[in-house]
Design a protein around this motif. Structure first.
Motif, PDB file in Angstrom:
ATOM      1  N   VAL A  85      -2.659   2.005  -4.412  1.00 54.89           N
ATOM      2  CA  VAL A  85      -2.394   3.424  -4.165  1.00 54.89           C
ATOM      3  C   VAL A  85      -3.622   4.067  -3.512  1.00 54.89           C
ATOM      4  CG1 VAL A  85      -1.881   5.658  -5.210  1.00 54.89           C
ATOM      5  CG2 VAL A  85      -0.787   3.577  -6.092  1.00 54.89           C
ATOM      6  N   LEU A  86      -3.412   4.624  -2.343  1.00 57.21           N
ATOM      7  CA  LEU A  86      -4.452   5.401  -1.668  1.00 57.21           C
ATOM      8  C   LEU A  86      -4.126   6.873  -1.915  1.00 57.21           C
ATOM      9  CD1 LEU A  86      -6.935   5.484   0.117  1.00 57.21           C
ATOM     10  CD2 LEU A  86      -5.445   5.344   2.121  1.00 57.21           C
ATOM     11  N   ASN A  87      -4.911   7.480  -2.769  1.00 57.34           N
ATOM     12  CA  ASN A  87      -4.658   8.846  -3.228  1.00 57.34           C
ATOM     13  C   ASN A  87      -5.442   9.824  -2.349  1.00 57.34           C
ATOM     14  OD1 ASN A  87      -4.296  11.207  -4.642  1.00 57.34           O
ATOM     15  ND2 ASN A  87      -5.370  10.528  -6.484  1.00 57.34           N
ATOM     16  N   ILE A 141       4.212   8.676   3.943  1.00 57.86           N
ATOM     17  CA  ILE A 141       3.403   9.405   2.967  1.00 57.86           C
ATOM     18  C   ILE A 141       4.306   9.847   1.823  1.00 57.86           C
ATOM     19  CG2 ILE A 141       1.908  11.389   2.558  1.00 57.86           C
ATOM     20  CD1 ILE A 141       0.700   9.366   4.472  1.00 57.86           C
ATOM     21  N   THR A 142       3.853   9.577   0.600  1.00 59.71           N
ATOM     22  CA  THR A 142       4.600  10.000  -0.584  1.00 59.71           C
ATOM     23  C   THR A 142       3.921  11.216  -1.209  1.00 59.71           C
ATOM     24  OG1 THR A 142       5.308   7.730  -1.024  1.00 59.71           O
ATOM     25  CG2 THR A 142       5.398   9.288  -2.864  1.00 59.71           C
ATOM     26  N   LEU A 149       0.844  -1.191   0.000  1.00 56.67           N
ATOM     27  CA  LEU A 149       0.000   0.000   0.000  1.00 56.67           C
ATOM     28  C   LEU A 149       0.876   1.237   0.000  1.00 56.67           C
ATOM     29  CD1 LEU A 149      -2.713   1.568   0.463  1.00 56.67           C
ATOM     30  CD2 LEU A 149      -2.258   1.305   2.915  1.00 56.67           C
ATOM     31  N   LEU A 150       0.562   2.152  -0.882  1.00 53.43           N
ATOM     32  CA  LEU A 150       1.271   3.429  -0.908  1.00 53.43           C
ATOM     33  C   LEU A 150       0.261   4.551  -0.726  1.00 53.43           C
ATOM     34  CD1 LEU A 150       3.972   4.925  -1.384  1.00 53.43           C
ATOM     35  CD2 LEU A 150       3.339   5.062  -3.803  1.00 53.43           C
ATOM     36  N   VAL A 151       0.487   5.381   0.273  1.00 54.71           N
ATOM     37  CA  VAL A 151      -0.361   6.547   0.497  1.00 54.71           C
ATOM     38  C   VAL A 151       0.291   7.744  -0.175  1.00 54.71           C
ATOM     39  CG1 VAL A 151      -1.442   8.063   2.190  1.00 54.71           C
ATOM     40  CG2 VAL A 151      -1.191   5.617   2.691  1.00 54.71           C
ATOM     41  N   VAL A 152      -0.412   8.336  -1.114  1.00 55.34           N
ATOM     42  CA  VAL A 152       0.091   9.512  -1.830  1.00 55.34           C
ATOM     43  C   VAL A 152      -0.759  10.700  -1.419  1.00 55.34           C
ATOM     44  CG1 VAL A 152       0.592  10.540  -4.073  1.00 55.34           C
ATOM     45  CG2 VAL A 152       0.780   8.058  -3.765  1.00 55.34           C
ATOM     46  N   SER A 153      -0.149  11.714  -0.856  1.00 52.68           N
ATOM     47  CA  SER A 153      -0.951  12.827  -0.341  1.00 52.68           C
ATOM     48  C   SER A 153      -0.212  14.154  -0.433  1.00 52.68           C
ATOM     49  CB  SER A 153      -1.323  12.560   1.126  1.00 52.68           C
ATOM     50  OG  SER A 153      -2.128  13.606   1.625  1.00 52.68           O
ATOM     51  N   ASN A 154      -0.962  15.191  -0.725  1.00 55.63           N
ATOM     52  CA  ASN A 154      -0.422  16.545  -0.688  1.00 55.63           C
ATOM     53  C   ASN A 154      -0.783  17.240   0.626  1.00 55.63           C
ATOM     54  OD1 ASN A 154      -3.177  16.882  -1.150  1.00 55.63           O
ATOM     55  ND2 ASN A 154      -2.897  18.736  -2.372  1.00 55.63           N
ATOM     56  N   ILE A 155      -1.359  16.460   1.544  1.00 46.23           N
ATOM     57  CA  ILE A 155      -1.753  16.986   2.860  1.00 46.23           C
ATOM     58  C   ILE A 155      -0.755  16.470   3.895  1.00 46.23           C
ATOM     59  CG2 ILE A 155      -3.595  17.027   4.598  1.00 46.23           C
ATOM     60  CD1 ILE A 155      -5.557  16.415   2.242  1.00 46.23           C
ATOM     61  N   VAL A 194      -6.283   1.660  -7.353  1.00 44.08           N
ATOM     62  CA  VAL A 194      -6.177   3.011  -6.792  1.00 44.08           C
ATOM     63  C   VAL A 194      -7.540   3.492  -6.326  1.00 44.08           C
ATOM     64  CG1 VAL A 194      -6.427   4.051  -9.092  1.00 44.08           C
ATOM     65  CG2 VAL A 194      -5.381   5.379  -7.234  1.00 44.08           C
ATOM     66  N   VAL A 195      -7.525   4.253  -5.255  1.00 43.85           N
ATOM     67  CA  VAL A 195      -8.704   4.967  -4.751  1.00 43.85           C
ATOM     68  C   VAL A 195      -8.348   6.437  -4.647  1.00 43.85           C
ATOM     69  CG1 VAL A 195     -10.148   5.369  -2.724  1.00 43.85           C
ATOM     70  CG2 VAL A 195      -9.737   3.042  -3.494  1.00 43.85           C
ATOM     71  N   PRO A 196      -9.147   7.318  -5.354  1.00 39.63           N
ATOM     72  CA  PRO A 196     -10.256   6.986  -6.224  1.00 39.63           C
ATOM     73  C   PRO A 196      -9.773   6.656  -7.630  1.00 39.63           C
ATOM     74  CG  PRO A 196     -10.020   9.359  -6.136  1.00 39.63           C
ATOM     75  CD  PRO A 196      -8.967   8.783  -5.220  1.00 39.63           C
ATOM     76  N   THR A 197     -10.611   5.985  -8.415  1.00 40.13           N
ATOM     77  CA  THR A 197     -10.292   5.770  -9.821  1.00 40.13           C
ATOM     78  C   THR A 197     -10.526   7.071 -10.584  1.00 40.13           C
ATOM     79  OG1 THR A 197     -12.555   5.139 -10.394  1.00 40.13           O
ATOM     80  CG2 THR A 197     -11.068   3.376  -9.646  1.00 40.13           C
ATOM     81  N   THR A 198      -9.921   7.174 -11.760  1.00 41.44           N
ATOM     82  CA  THR A 198     -10.141   8.382 -12.562  1.00 41.44           C
ATOM     83  C   THR A 198     -11.594   8.480 -13.019  1.00 41.44           C
ATOM     84  OG1 THR A 198      -9.376   7.193 -14.529  1.00 41.44           O
ATOM     85  CG2 THR A 198      -7.765   8.569 -13.375  1.00 41.44           C
ATOM     86  N   GLU A 199     -12.225   7.339 -13.250  1.00 40.71           N
ATOM     87  CA  GLU A 199     -13.640   7.351 -13.646  1.00 40.71           C
ATOM     88  C   GLU A 199     -14.498   7.971 -12.543  1.00 40.71           C
ATOM     89  OE1 GLU A 199     -15.358   3.536 -14.297  1.00 40.71           O
ATOM     90  OE2 GLU A 199     -17.182   4.331 -15.199  1.00 40.71           O
ATOM     91  N   ASN A 200     -14.279   7.516 -11.314  1.00 43.40           N
ATOM     92  CA  ASN A 200     -15.054   8.077 -10.203  1.00 43.40           C
ATOM     93  C   ASN A 200     -14.731   9.544  -9.970  1.00 43.40           C
ATOM     94  OD1 ASN A 200     -16.630   5.868  -9.548  1.00 43.40           O
ATOM     95  ND2 ASN A 200     -15.130   5.016  -8.124  1.00 43.40           N
TER      96      ASN A 200
END
Length: 235
Positions: free
Chosen positions: A36-38, A21-22, A7-13, A63-69
């Motif tokens: 990927v948890l975005n 956190i990446t 699991l990779l958490v990607v966040s700008n927060i 990935v969450v969320p998907t680009t579709e969602n």
């Protein structure tokens, strides 16, 4: 989940979690393979949060969320249609570029949302004919695109949502927030609801600006992300 799960958490927060956190800029240069948890404040098309999910999908990651969602959640007609199908109370709406059609369908006041992916102006309200012409011209980019119009029947409420959790206790707001998350999996967002006759109705979803995040919000978000990182996404 298996021990091989990554699991990779990607966040700008600036989260305080039990997992590293990446930053989005680093992830967009990586070839990570896993889940990927975005966690971003804005997933709109052409925003960094959207490209994080797109990059994950190109790599073949879940990935969450998907680009579709992400794309659907910020389009009010699609948001309301999909949410309603999942049992969320929603407002009636029409999609049009015609002011006359809006006035024929709904009495004033009305609330109008932009539909096109290039307008970041959100929504505006109109209480009369003159204001409605001005609002539609602005949100449709001079009638180039359609808008989504809804009747304004009660108090318009905005609530911050983190993985479907929100702090608003009145009526069914928490239930609406949970349903919207179940449908779209948008980790961080702001929901707009109309409250009348003792019930809340979904009418829009917008990004949450970074300067709107209070320390209590970040603490709640960090707690949720830590829980998912420690137990697995669907625990």
């Amino acid at each position: 989940m298996s021990g091989a799960f990554r699991l990779l958490v990607v966040s700008n927060i600036d989260l305080k979690t039990n997992t590293p956190i990446t930053k989005p800029s680093a992830f967009l240069k990586s070839s990570f393979r896993g889940f990927v948890l975005n966690v971003n404040n804005d997933y709109r098309y052409m925003k960094t949060g959207y490209y994080v999910s797109l990059h994950a999908e190109v790599l073949g990651d879940a990935v969450v969320p998907t680009t579709e969602n992400a794309a659907d959640a910020y389009r009010p007609p699609i948001l309301l249609t999909r949410a309603a199908k999942n049992g969320t109370p929603t407002m009636p709406f029409i999609v049009t570029d015609s002011v006359k059609q809006i006035m024929a369908e709904f009495a004033f006041p009305v609330v109008v949302f932009a539909v096109n992916p290039f307008s970041f102006n959100g929504f505006q309200m109109a209480k009369n004919r003159t204001a409605l012409y001005r609002v539609v011209k602005s949100l449709s980019m001079n009638y180039r695109y359609a808008v989504c119009a809804q009747p304004l029947q009660g108090e318009l409420l905005s609530v911050k949502c983190f993985f479907g959790e929100c702090a608003f206790e009145a009526i069914n707001v928490k239930a609406v927030a949970k349903k919207v998350y179940e449908t779209f999996n948008i980790p961080v967002c702001k929901l707009y609801l109309q409250c009348f006759d003792g019930k809340a109705y979904l009418c829009g979803l917008q990004p949450l600006k970074l300067d709107e995040l209070q320390s209590s919000d970040v603490n709640l978000l960090s707690k949720i992300v830590s829980r998912f990182a420690g137990k697995g996404w669907f625990d």
